[in-house]
Design an enzyme around this catalytic site. Structure first.
Site, mmCIF file in Angstrom:
data_model
loop_
_atom_site.group_PDB
_atom_site.id
_atom_site.type_symbol
_atom_site.label_atom_id
_atom_site.label_comp_id
_atom_site.label_asym_id
_atom_site.label_seq_id
_atom_site.Cartn_x
_atom_site.Cartn_y
_atom_site.Cartn_z
ATOM 1 N N ASP A 1 52.821 -131.681 0.544
ATOM 2 C CA ASP A 1 53.584 -130.849 1.478
ATOM 3 C C ASP A 1 52.616 -129.763 1.939
ATOM 4 O OD1 ASP A 1 55.194 -129.017 2.770
ATOM 5 O OD2 ASP A 1 56.409 -128.510 1.017
ATOM 6 N N LYS B 1 49.057 -123.479 9.917
ATOM 7 C CA LYS B 1 49.871 -124.610 10.388
ATOM 8 C C LYS B 1 50.415 -124.348 11.794
ATOM 9 C CE LYS B 1 53.747 -127.382 8.690
ATOM 10 N NZ LYS B 1 54.582 -127.586 7.500
ATOM 11 N N GLU C 1 59.268 -133.711 7.251
ATOM 12 C CA GLU C 1 59.691 -132.944 6.068
ATOM 13 C C GLU C 1 61.156 -133.220 5.688
ATOM 14 O OE1 GLU C 1 58.432 -129.064 7.297
ATOM 15 O OE2 GLU C 1 56.322 -129.611 7.043
ATOM 16 N N ASP D 1 66.198 -125.961 5.961
ATOM 17 C CA ASP D 1 64.900 -125.645 5.355
ATOM 18 C C ASP D 1 64.427 -124.272 5.822
ATOM 19 O OD1 ASP D 1 62.252 -125.466 4.591
ATOM 20 O OD2 ASP D 1 61.662 -127.433 5.331
#
Ligand code: AMP
Length: 583
Positions: free
Chosen positions: A9, A70, A147, A169
């Site tokens: 992840d 990211k 994800e 999330d």
């Protein structure tokens, strides 16, 4: 030797690596840390640092540290790190290399293949950049999975019946909500929505702003001009936030925060969960709005959603669970540690690619909700026995939660506490499992705060304590067999019930070498403090070192004994020494 495929992840704030070994999904820790902060830096000696140490230096040397890379993946841009330029792929590759090292050290063999997760909304360019980062790190990216898909897989494979699952999330810097369809191990993302700039960091910032304002009002000092003090406030804010996930109040103490006009400024203030939740209310509303947009985009309505899964550390914030419960009418799932759920799903996918069997082993969870009753509203009417849940169904065991209550009239000198097990908003429809009186309360106006702590252990023993906040007056009881009282069911049967809640999607155990229980925030903070102190060893006198070693030993003994109260004093002393050494 057989090729092992790892699951990664690669997160905005934290990254994790996991693998399936002998059928068990295992998170690979770095020492005792389950997460690697996604920070890359160059230290004083010109060496590349990744993770915790890079995160620690970020506040003091931002020019030498990169965070949240990211967000730049897939863009034609470069970042500057200690006067050198790098592409986002290269920075991500540094993080991936570190994760690969952690995995190789644990597995005792080289690793060259991985499954990496990406947000569902990632474009082709962003996915391509992630693949390149893998290649730079010497990892062949066999598959990139979304994800939310990984999160759903972490909750179990072998699901034959069709289910619509909402994955909520909320991490440190991003919020994503997705609706997925799950059937026969195929997870299809129906819709995804979110905010690339919303997360726990924003919650911390709200607390930091509150502290800045408090210092401005009480000491007439603009603390923003003092970078070291700001660094301490930032850390204190996040720690207070952790405490508020389990407790109704957090005490923020920062001694010798800074010097102003020749005198020291100490910060000491209490933050209540109620005040904190007001600060973040707009953010939470925005996530709930996004949840409805995602459901609409999937051409569904809220009543079509079969399950809600919580992912990301920030979902430990209690009001998030409450809001989602109110929206959907059932408890969201968080049995699989929300910090590592995506990595475990990536490892599950990796095992599926290599044709391995993946066991389904259960996490110990409480199958019931435990709480008390209070005066409140039921069906829009005032009602004296409104059920107030404290430990929610599906919480991982052991579990300890505290809530605050207030006396309802002036000079109230007793409070009757009743403990119930069940889910009904009317406490009288639940099972009463214990009651006691707390007597001799202070002669004060209504609103006297009583905190109620419920602690449920793995054996189903429930410890209950009520404390008058102002005086410390305490009364406690222990309820044996709290788990089995309900219709005499054994824990195992109860666990099966939880499993069936999720159809065949069994929760699986989080193999973390040792405890599956999340550490208390105080223990996490104490470990960080030790690491920080040890980081100073080569720069300080032997005398200082001796003092520090003594304190580190005391703190370590408290951590081993899970003695949270005992941690207070030595941790504060060690913090002071570190502060003086650093300033
Ligand atoms: P993630 O990106 O999923 O690793 O989530 C990291 C975020 O979760 C950070 O903002 C943390 O401060 C936050 N977080 C971790 N533990 C807790 C907790 N117990 N209560 C509230 N927020 C938390």
């Amino acid at each position: 030797m057989k090729d092992i495929i790892i699951g990664i992840d690669l997160g905005t704030t934290n990254s994790e690596v996991a693998v399936v070994e002998h059928g068990k999904v295992t998170l690979i820790k770095d020492g005792n840390k389950k997460m690697l902060p996604s920070f890359v830096g160059i230290n004083d000696a010109g060496q590349v640092i990744v993770g915790e140490s890079a995160r620690n230096q970020y506040l003091v040397y931002p020019e030498r540290t990169i965070k949240s890379i990211k967000r730049l993946m897939g863009q034609d841009t470069q970042v500057v790190l200690a006067e050198q330029t790098y592409t986002p792929q290269e920075i991500s590759a540094i993080i991936l290399t570190r994760l690969k090292d952690i995995a190789e050290k644990y597995l005792g063999q080289t690793v060259s293949k991985a499954v990496i997760t990406v947000p569902a909304y990632f474009s082709d360019a962003q996915r391509q950049a992630t693949r390149e980062a893998g290649e730079i790190a010497g990892l062949e990216v066999l598959r990139m999975i979304n994800e939310p898909t990984a999160a759903a897989l972490a909750y179990g494979t072998g699901q034959t019946e069709k289910k619509q699952v909402l994955i909520y999330d909320l991490g440190g810097g991003t919020f994503d909500v997705s609706v997925v369809n799950m059937q026969d191990d195929v997870v299809e993302v129906l819709s995804s929505h979110g905010d690339n700039h919303l997360g726990g960091d924003d919650f911390d910032q709200k607390i930091i702003d509150y502290l800045i304002e408090h210092i401005q009002d009480t000491h007439k000092v603009d603390v923003r001009q003092h970078s070291k003090a700001m660094a301490r406030l930032t850390r204190a804010a996040e720690e207070a936030k952790f405490v508020l996930s389990d407790q109704p109040f957090a005490q923020i103490n920062e001694e010798y925060l800074l010097e102003h006009d020749g005198s020291a400024i100490h910060l000491s203030l209490e933050l209540s969960r109620v005040t904190y939740e007001e600060m973040i209310e707009d953010y939470i509303n925005a996530t709930i709005d996004a949840t409805h947009i995602a459901i609409k985009d999937a051409k569904l309505t809220a009543s079509d959603i079969d399950d809600v899964i919580l992912v990301g550390g920030s979902t430990r914030t209690p009001c998030i669970r409450e809001r989602l419960f109110n929206e959907f009418g059932f408890e969201p799932h968080s049995e699989v540690d929300p910090d590592i759920c995506v990595a475990l799903g990536a490892a599950t996918q990796a095992a599926m690619i290599s044709g391995q069997e993946v066991d389904t082993v259960l996490v110990d969870v409480t199958p019931y909700t435990y709480g008390t009753s209070a005066i409140g509203q039921l069906n829009g009417q005032p009602y004296p026995f409104m059920f107030v849940p404290i430990i929610h169904k599906n919480s991982v065991l052991p579990n300890r939660k505290t809530e605050a209550f207030e006396t309802s009239y002036d000079n109230q000198d007793t409070v009757e506490v009743t403990i119930y097990q069940g889910e009904d908003p009317d406490a009288l429809n639940n099972v009463k499992i214990g009651e006691f009186l707390i007597e001799g309360l202070l002669d004060v106006p209504r609103g006297n705060i009583i905190t109620l702590t419920l602690e449920l252990d793995l054996n189903g023993i429930l410890h209950v304590s009520a404390i008058e906040k102002k005086s410390g007056l305490e009364k406690n009881i222990t309820i044996k067999n709290a788990l089995s009282q309900f219709e005499g069911e054994a824990l195992d049967t109860a666990k099966q019930r939880i499993t069936s809640l999720f159809g065949k999607m069994d929760s699986r155990i989080i193999e973390e070498e040792g405890s599956t229980v999340p550490d208390a925030p105080e223990i996490i903070a104490a470990r960080e403090l030790i690491a920080k102190a040890e980081g100073l060893f080569d720069k300080i006198s032997d005398e200082d070192k001796e003092d520090m070693i003594e304190l580190i030993e005391t703190i370590t003994a408290c951590i081993d004994a899970q003695d949270i109260e005992g941690l207070d004093k030595p941790s504060a002393q060690l913090t002071d020494i570190i502060y003086y050494l650093e300033s």
